[in-house]
Design an enzyme around this catalytic site. Structure first.
Site, PDB file in Angstrom:
ATOM      1  CG  ASP A 164     -42.067  26.553 -25.788  1.00 44.28           C
ATOM      2  OD1 ASP A 164     -41.961  25.581 -26.556  1.00 44.28           O
ATOM      3  OD2 ASP A 164     -41.868  27.726 -26.140  1.00 44.28           O
ATOM      4  CG  ASP A 198     -49.676  21.598 -32.272  1.00 46.43           C
ATOM      5  OD1 ASP A 198     -50.341  20.548 -32.336  1.00 46.43           O
ATOM      6  OD2 ASP A 198     -49.647  22.325 -31.263  1.00 46.43           O
ATOM      7  CD  GLU A 215     -45.122  11.158 -26.578  1.00 48.26           C
ATOM      8  OE1 GLU A 215     -45.511  10.730 -25.475  1.00 48.26           O
ATOM      9  OE2 GLU A 215     -45.774  11.031 -27.631  1.00 48.26           O
ATOM     10  CD  GLU A 243     -49.219  18.545 -24.204  1.00 44.18           C
ATOM     11  OE1 GLU A 243     -48.906  17.637 -24.994  1.00 44.18           O
ATOM     12  OE2 GLU A 243     -49.645  19.668 -24.585  1.00 44.18           O
ATOM     13  CB  THR A 263     -49.704   8.927 -30.531  1.00 50.31           C
ATOM     14  OG1 THR A 263     -50.220   9.331 -31.806  1.00 50.31           O
ATOM     15  CG2 THR A 263     -48.228   8.626 -30.636  1.00 50.31           C
ATOM     16  CG  ASP A 281     -51.515  14.649 -39.262  1.00 50.27           C
ATOM     17  OD1 ASP A 281     -50.913  14.654 -38.169  1.00 50.27           O
ATOM     18  OD2 ASP A 281     -52.220  15.592 -39.663  1.00 50.27           O
ATOM     19  CG  PHE A 329     -53.365  13.617 -32.818  1.00 47.11           C
ATOM     20  CD1 PHE A 329     -53.644  13.898 -31.495  1.00 47.11           C
ATOM     21  CD2 PHE A 329     -53.688  14.574 -33.772  1.00 47.11           C
ATOM     22  CE1 PHE A 329     -54.228  15.106 -31.115  1.00 47.11           C
ATOM     23  CE2 PHE A 329     -54.270  15.776 -33.412  1.00 47.11           C
ATOM     24  CZ  PHE A 329     -54.539  16.051 -32.079  1.00 47.11           C
ATOM     25  CD  GLU A 330     -49.604   5.302 -34.759  1.00 41.70           C
ATOM     26  OE1 GLU A 330     -48.412   5.446 -35.000  1.00 41.70           O
ATOM     27  OE2 GLU A 330     -50.054   4.405 -34.016  1.00 41.70           O
ATOM     28  CE  LYS A 373     -54.616  30.203 -41.695  1.00 44.24           C
ATOM     29  NZ  LYS A 373     -55.481  30.853 -40.725  1.00 44.24           N
TER      30      LYS A 373
END
Ligand SMILES: C[S@@+](CC[C@H](N)C(=O)[O-])C[C@H]1O[C@@H](n2cnc3c(N)ncnc32)[C@H](O)[C@@H]1O
Length: 202
Positions: free
Chosen positions: A85, A108, A33, A58, A181, A144, A183-184, A112
């Site tokens: 990274d 992420d 992941e 991560e 997750t 999202d 965020f989900e 922009k």
């Protein structure tokens, strides 16, 4: 009981290759992941599939440490955490044909236009992914962010190695379109739309 030192692994040195299968002793399937955050998905998956190996990549030190500590406290021997990274790792250092599944949930979005170059999923990343995962592996992505989702579709759809498959797959921890997750869970509570796609590699 594993310690946090058992869970954490150093990133490869410059010029070295990283083969996640070497982190587990017995040739078991390995899922990775990217951007595991607080580790909600990894925890649930690793508990549900003790015969598989799981690697979380991560970048944020705070979340990397939080998740490694969480996995140790739950006594999970089948998870490793690396602070790296993932974009650099995937473009320069990953072994080929080494993953049975790749999970990317809420990367992420860098909304922009001048930041789009920082997005994890771009043409070069996709080109690398199809060589890093095994033929027949599953790659699941959810976000999202509607515009990032279209961007991802535009970069994955030209790849002949990727076949779109149903998002739900209990064998890979997805039931009723939910990966679970952090965020989900938050976005579902807020009623925000979530965009999902999954592929099988040829
Ligand atoms: C929006 S959060 C989502 C966390 C988690 N997947 C979830 O759904 O709850 C994105 C995560 O990806 C991590 N991240 C962003 N870019 C990364 C990169 N290049 N390599 C590894 N992790 C990255 C961030 O530190 C953050 O924890």
């Amino acid at each position: 009981m594993p310690t946090i030192e058992d869970i954490t692994v150093d990133p490869p040195d410059i010029g070295e290759q990283f083969d996640p299968r070497t982190l587990f002793p017995d040739g078991r399937p390995v899922e990775l992941e990217i951007g595991s955050g607080k580790g909600g998905f990894l925890l649930r998956r690793a508990q549900a599939a003790p015969d598989r190996g799981f690697v979380g990549i991560e970048w944020a030190n705070k979340f990397y440490k939080y998740t490694a500590d969480r996995m140790a406290r739950w006594g999970l021997n089948n998870v490793r955490m690396m602070r790296a990274d993932a974009k650099h790792l995937f473009i320069h250092q990953m072994a080929k044909n080494c993953l049975d599944a790749l999970h990317i949930y809420h990367p992420d979005p860098w909304p922009k236009a001048r930041h789009h170059k920082r997005r994890l999923i771009d043409t070069e990343f996709v080109r690398q992914v199809v060589t890093i995962v095994k033929p027949g592996a599953r790659w699941a992505i959810q976000t999202d962010h509607a515009e990032y989702f279209e961007w991802i579709r535009e970069r994955t759809s030209p790849r002949p190695e990727l076949t779109e498959i149903p998002y739900d797959d209990p064998e890979f921890g997805i039931v009723d379109e939910e990966a679970g997750t952090n965020f989900e869970i938050k976005y579902i509570k807020e009623g925000r739309p979530i965009y999902r796609i999954a592929f099988r590699t040829r």
